[in-house]
Structure formats: C-alpha cells, structure tokens
Write an enzyme that holds these catalytic residues in place. Structure first.
Site, short mmCIF file in Angstrom:
data_model
loop_
_atom_site.label_atom_id
_atom_site.label_comp_id
_atom_site.label_asym_id
_atom_site.label_seq_id
_atom_site.Cartn_x
_atom_site.Cartn_y
_atom_site.Cartn_z
N TRP A 179 0.81 -1.23 0.00
CA TRP A 179 0.00 0.00 0.00
C TRP A 179 0.84 1.27 0.00
O TRP A 179 0.33 2.34 -0.26
CB TRP A 179 -0.90 0.02 1.25
CG TRP A 179 -0.14 -0.33 2.50
CD1 TRP A 179 -0.06 -1.56 3.09
CD2 TRP A 179 0.69 0.54 3.30
NE1 TRP A 179 0.76 -1.52 4.20
CE2 TRP A 179 1.23 -0.23 4.35
CE3 TRP A 179 1.02 1.90 3.23
CZ2 TRP A 179 2.08 0.30 5.32
CZ3 TRP A 179 1.88 2.42 4.19
CH2 TRP A 179 2.39 1.63 5.22
N ASN A 180 2.12 1.17 0.36
CA ASN A 180 2.83 2.42 0.67
C ASN A 180 3.15 3.25 -0.57
O ASN A 180 3.15 4.47 -0.51
CB ASN A 180 4.09 2.12 1.49
CG ASN A 180 5.08 1.28 0.74
OD1 ASN A 180 4.71 0.46 -0.10
ND2 ASN A 180 6.34 1.44 1.04
N PRO A 240 -3.30 -5.93 -5.85
CA PRO A 240 -2.83 -4.82 -5.01
C PRO A 240 -3.19 -5.04 -3.55
O PRO A 240 -4.01 -5.91 -3.23
CB PRO A 240 -3.62 -3.63 -5.58
CG PRO A 240 -4.88 -4.22 -6.14
CD PRO A 240 -4.53 -5.63 -6.59
N ASP A 241 -2.60 -4.25 -2.70
CA ASP A 241 -2.91 -4.35 -1.27
C ASP A 241 -4.39 -4.03 -1.03
O ASP A 241 -5.00 -3.25 -1.77
CB ASP A 241 -2.03 -3.37 -0.49
CG ASP A 241 -2.11 -3.62 0.99
OD1 ASP A 241 -1.28 -4.41 1.49
OD2 ASP A 241 -3.00 -3.06 1.66
N GLY A 271 6.78 -6.18 -0.36
CA GLY A 271 6.07 -6.11 0.91
C GLY A 271 6.97 -6.53 2.04
O GLY A 271 8.20 -6.40 1.97
N SER A 272 6.37 -7.07 3.08
CA SER A 272 7.14 -7.38 4.29
C SER A 272 8.00 -8.64 4.10
O SER A 272 7.66 -9.52 3.30
CB SER A 272 6.18 -7.60 5.45
OG SER A 272 5.33 -8.69 5.16
N GLU A 332 11.03 -7.79 -3.18
CA GLU A 332 11.62 -6.58 -2.58
C GLU A 332 10.95 -6.41 -1.22
O GLU A 332 9.74 -6.19 -1.14
CB GLU A 332 11.38 -5.36 -3.45
CG GLU A 332 12.36 -5.35 -4.61
CD GLU A 332 12.95 -3.99 -4.89
OE1 GLU A 332 13.63 -3.87 -5.91
OE2 GLU A 332 12.74 -3.04 -4.11
N CYS A 352 10.21 1.82 1.73
CA CYS A 352 11.12 0.72 2.01
C CYS A 352 12.57 1.19 2.01
O CYS A 352 13.40 0.64 2.70
CB CYS A 352 10.92 -0.39 1.00
SG CYS A 352 11.11 0.18 -0.68
N GLU A 384 12.27 -2.78 11.76
CA GLU A 384 11.82 -1.71 10.86
C GLU A 384 10.59 -1.03 11.47
O GLU A 384 9.63 -1.70 11.83
CB GLU A 384 11.45 -2.34 9.51
CG GLU A 384 11.04 -1.34 8.47
CD GLU A 384 10.55 -2.04 7.18
OE1 GLU A 384 9.89 -3.08 7.28
OE2 GLU A 384 10.86 -1.53 6.09
#
Ligand code: NAD
Length: 523
Positions: free
Chosen positions: A160-161, A185-186, A235-236, A257, A291, A389
């Site tokens: 989402w970022n 998508p998120d 994402g995470s 990533e 990120c 993080e």
C-alpha cells in the site's frame, strides 16, 4: 479538518472502478478507508481463489496474441501510457492520496517514477529482448544464438505504501516483454491500481492482459503464486518468505523486494547542512513509509552536534498536512495499525531511556493517524526500534568514531536494501559504499539518486529480498532464455574411421585454440 473528497475519489467513480474487477460469483465486499478521516471511501469485491484462477486464464489467452505483436506495437502502448499518465495525473494522485493519506508531492514523485519507467523500458526493450549471437561450441562450425521468450503470465503482489509505483512498475517491463500480468494490489489501495490498469487499457493495452484481483492477501496469495510463471512481490519480509516458499513448491521464479532498516552515514567531512536536509528527506519522505527510507543515522563524532542541530531544524521545518494540494511536505500515516506501530516503537524507546529531540507526538489536528517527524538519540540495542523496521517517520541518530566504525554498524542486522553516505570526498564515500552490504547506495543524496537511476539494478540483499528490478535485469527476469545452436559440417560425434585417440586430440586442440583466441579479447 479532513479535506473534502475530490470527484475522482467519490463513490460513483469508485464503484465504476470496482466494477472492473471480474468475479466468477457473488462476493462479499472489502471496505477501503481513507486515512484522512478514517471513513469508508468505497469498496471492492473480496475475490476468491476461483476469481484469481479465472483472471490468470483470461490473461493467458490474451497473452498469445500480445506476444505475437511486433515489439514496436507493444512499445507504442507504453509511449501513449507515459503521456496519458502525465495528462491524467490529477485523478491518479487524488486516488493515491485518498487511499494512503500521503502528501500530494509524495504521490507525484511516484507518478513521475512510473512515467520514467515506461519511457525507460520502451526505449530499451528492443535491446534487452533482442536475440544475441553467442560463442559456439566448435570454432567456426557451431552457430549459437540466445533468444528471450516471455515466461507467460507474471503475478504482481504489491503493498500500500507506494500504490502507483509498486502496482505497475514491475508490470511494465513484464508486459513489454510479451507477457500478460495479473495484479493483486494491497487491500488498502485497490482503486489506484484499478485506475492505472484502466489508463493502460485507454493507452491500447488489451483489456484482459492485466486483470486486477482485489481481496485479502492471505486468501489469494497462494493461488496467485501457483498460477504465475514468475511472481513479483513487494512487501514485508515475513510474507515474502511465504511467497518464496510457495514459489519454490511450484518451481516458479520470483523476485522479492522486502523490508529494510536502512543506514545513513554522515562522514567527518560532509557538508552538514546538506546532509541534514538530505536526511530529513531520507527519513521522513512519505511519512517514513518507504522501504528505502533511512531509520538509522550514523554521524561522525566530530560533526555530531552540528548535524543534530541542523537535522532537528529540518525535521521541524517540514509541514504536516492533509490536503489534495501541494501545500504539505508530509501527509498522514496510512492506517491505525501504522500509527500504533510507530507509537509503540517510540514509547518503548522513550521508556528505556532514549531522548526525543523533536516529534514523538500524534497530530490529531491534521488527521487521525498523523504523526510528527521524530528524531531520537540514546537508542540502545534492547529498544525495539534499534533493529526492527518502524516504517514510520522516526530516525535514531548514533555517534560513529570514523568511517570504519560507521560502516561496521551500518552492516549490522539482517537487512541490506539501501544506504546513503554523505562526504565531501566522493572517492572515500565510494570506497565506504563498496563495503556496505546493501543493494544500492546513494552518495550525497538520500535515496532518489540510486532509485531513479533506472538503468541500474535495484533490490536488496539478506532479508531485504531476492532479485532486482530496474535495468536489464528488471526486464529479462520476465523472459526464458533459450539457446539454439546450429551445427555445421556434421554432428559433434567422432567420424567413423577416426581413431578415438586422434578424436580426443582434436577436441583438446579445439580447447587450446579457443583459449588462445578468446584470451585476445579478454577484458
Ligand atoms: P505485506 O507483506 O503485509 O503486504 C504486501 C502485499 O502482500 C499485499 O498486497 C498483501 O495483500 C499481500 N499478502 C499478504 N499476505 C499474503 C500471503 N500470505 N501471500 C501472498 N500475498 C500476501 O506488507 P505491508 O506490511 O503491507 O507493507 C509494508 C512492508 O513492505 C514493509 O516491510 C516495507 O519495507 C515493505 N516494502 C518493501 C519495498 C521494497 O521495494 N523493498 C517497497 C515497499 C514496501
């Protein structure tokens, strides 16, 4: 007060975008919230795994015709998309802001990044996808050519970022290479993704070549991976591991990533004011939900006081706001979960003895999830934010005793996404960069210098990911290499009548001649 929702993010428009999601049956809906006022903006179908399978089937069918088109026709679609995206920017920016609460300038940075990505790959596709002559097995007698074929259908799972950049900047090289793609998508940012897919169709992309499936990641992720011929995940780290495990089971290529805890190094000879301005950008852009943002700042002891003064001044100068205009530097955090995480990291650090030099406060006057840019000192290893993080506008500043110490501490921890080094002596900074374990390093810039060098690979080492986006690698990962070798003058087998020992000698002579010949062109 929350800004009023612009027409492009109003219910009727969002319903029209949601109707672009194809489902194979009635589905419940998933509400999308605006961080500006915590109210529901609209809703999208919560797709089921069947819908994912159906999207892949449509995409696979559309891919056959698309891959057969001359490359020039495919490139023309992305040339048009570049212009349309810039011409129609207002509604894309409105949607990204409505869904994430980011500032307009932060959303604009993403939009330009996507236009640049379309331009870059449109300009380089012919070069990266061209068949290439390779050295053959037997001198003069083997003609060897490497071809690049599209892998098939690429799955893109995005966060989402950065809902503009991360939704389509992997799909662009994948599609140009002759693939179809399916975008998941998120949950928080489906409308931006749907508008981008619509813009691509308006630019000439076949409608079924990029279906968007909306819904919950844990419910759809496994099917996306199972159906993909290559999967791109951003994402995470935690979810990235799950995606990689699933990809391994299906022997599907994947690029990941993931997270980072990126260091920024200020060396003794740095221009302290420039470094402070850059650090404010590096730590607080997109409210730190980036990120590649910096969360650990290592400053040479000789300039620590001067840097801290300048950095705190820069952090305080950043304007926080909620508006669909360019009047704020920083917007809101994207969700209550983000706010809770940021608050808990700062409170934990405060309770364990860290000093908050500026920030460390919510700003309900700006929005329910707004949080001030925060600078901390005295952060110690037992504090959660020292290694984990935060993904928010929080920077911990540490003192370093020289370059070696700064580099050693920059290399602590499991991540290796990006880093930033500030120094008047760029040769020294480059030497330091070479010793930093990170996929990219920007010198005398926060992150944009490396990220926006689209010709060079971008990605992470360690827990920050696998594979690279951008550059040639960013496109050829979506192709299968095929080697076609044509042998002249008979097959490579011992001709009848030639004694085995002589044949062995001939093979050896070929090896010796090849070694000598190729050494002439060795670089
Ligand atoms: P997340 O991993 O929770 O979600 C990312 C995407 O994965 C979403 O689309 C989500 O729906 C989907 N997903 C969730 N569970 C899944 C599953 N089991 N299988 C498949 N897909 C699933 O990430 P997040 O917390 O929303 O995003 C923030 C993180 O992303 C941060 O750690 C950040 O550093 C990282 N990030 C990395 C980059 C990069 O380029 N390295 C860019 C942006 C964000």
């Amino acid at each position: 007060m929350a800004p009023s929702v612009p027409p492009s993010a109003r219910r009727s428009r969002l319903d029209a975008l949601a109707s672009r999601v194809e489902t194979t049956g009635d589905r419940p809906t998933l509400a999308v919230e605006s961080p500006y006022d915590a109210r529901t903006l609209g809703s999208v179908p919560a797709c089921a795994p069947d819908d994912v399978e159906s999207a892949f089937a449509r995409a696979r069918e559309a891919k056959a015709e698309w891959a057969d088109r001359p490359l020039g026709d495919r490139i023309a679609v992305f040339d048009r998309f570049h212009d349309r995206l810039l011409d129609e920017k207002a509604d894309v920016l409105d949607l990204a802001q409505a869904e994430t609460g980011k500032s307009r300038l932060d959303a604009h940075e993403e939009l330009v990044d996507v236009a640049d990505t379309a331009r870059y790959y449109a300009n380089h596709a012919a070069e990266y996808l061209a068949s290439r002559r390779r050295s053959g097995a037997v001198l003069l007698l083997t003609r060897t050519v490497e071809h690049r074929h599209p892998v098939g259908v690429v799955g893109v799972i995005s966060p989402w970022n950065y809902p503009i950049t991360l939704a389509v900047s992997d799909a662009i090289p994948a599609l140009l290479a002759g693939n179809a793609a399916v975008l998941k998508p998120d949950e928080a940012t489906p409308f931006t993704a749907l508008r981008l897919a619509e813009l691509l169709v308006e630019s000439g992309l076949p409608a079924d070549l990029l279906p968007v499936v909306t819904g919950r990641g844990p419910e759809l992720g496994e099917t996306v991976v199972a159906e993909s011929d290559h999967v791109c995940f951003t994402g995470s780290t935690e979810v990235g591991r799950t995606v990689a495990e699933n990809a391994g089971r299906h022997l599907t290529g994947c690029s990941l990533e993931l997270g980072g805890k990126n260091p920024l190094l200020v060396l003794a000879d740095a221009d302290v004011d420039a470094a402070a301005r850059g650090a404010a950008r590096g730590c607080f852009a997109n409210a730190g939900q980036l990120c590649i943002s910096a969360e650990r700042v290592y400053v040479d002891s000789s300039v620590r006081e001067a840097f801290l003064d300048a950095f705190v001044r820069e952090a305080r100068r950043l304007s926080l706001g909620a508006s669909y205009d360019y009047d704020a530097d920083i917007g809101s955090l994207a969700s209550e979960a983000q706010l809770e995480k940021v608050q808990s990291h700062v409170e934990d650090a405060r309770e364990k003895g860290a000093t908050v030099l500026t920030g460390g406060r919510r700003r309900p006057d700006v929005g329910p999830y707004a949080y001030e840019p925060t600078v901390l000192t005295g952060v110690t290893p037992e504090m959660t934010l020292s290694g984990e993080e935060t993904f928010g506008p929080v920077a911990a500043v540490y003192e370093a005793s020289g370059i070696a110490d700064a580099v050693e501490r920059a290399n602590e921890g499991p991540y290796g996404l990006t880093a930033s080094v500030w120094s008047a002596d760029t040769a020294r900074a480059e030497q330091a960069a070479a010793r930093i374990e990170a996929g990219s390093v920007s010198i005398n810039d926060a992150y944009a210098a490396a990220w926006a060098s689209l010709d060079a690979p971008m990605g992470g080492t360690g827990d920050s990911g696998l594979g690279r986006r951008h550059g040639e690698e960013g496109m050829v990962r979506f192709t299968e290499a095929q080697t076609v070798a044509t042998q002249r003058g008979g097959p490579i087998v011992r001709p009848e009548g030639v004694p085995r020992r002589l044949w062995a000698g001939l093979m050896e002579a070929n090896a010796r001649v090849l070694k000598w010949l190729t050494s002439l062109t060795r670089r």
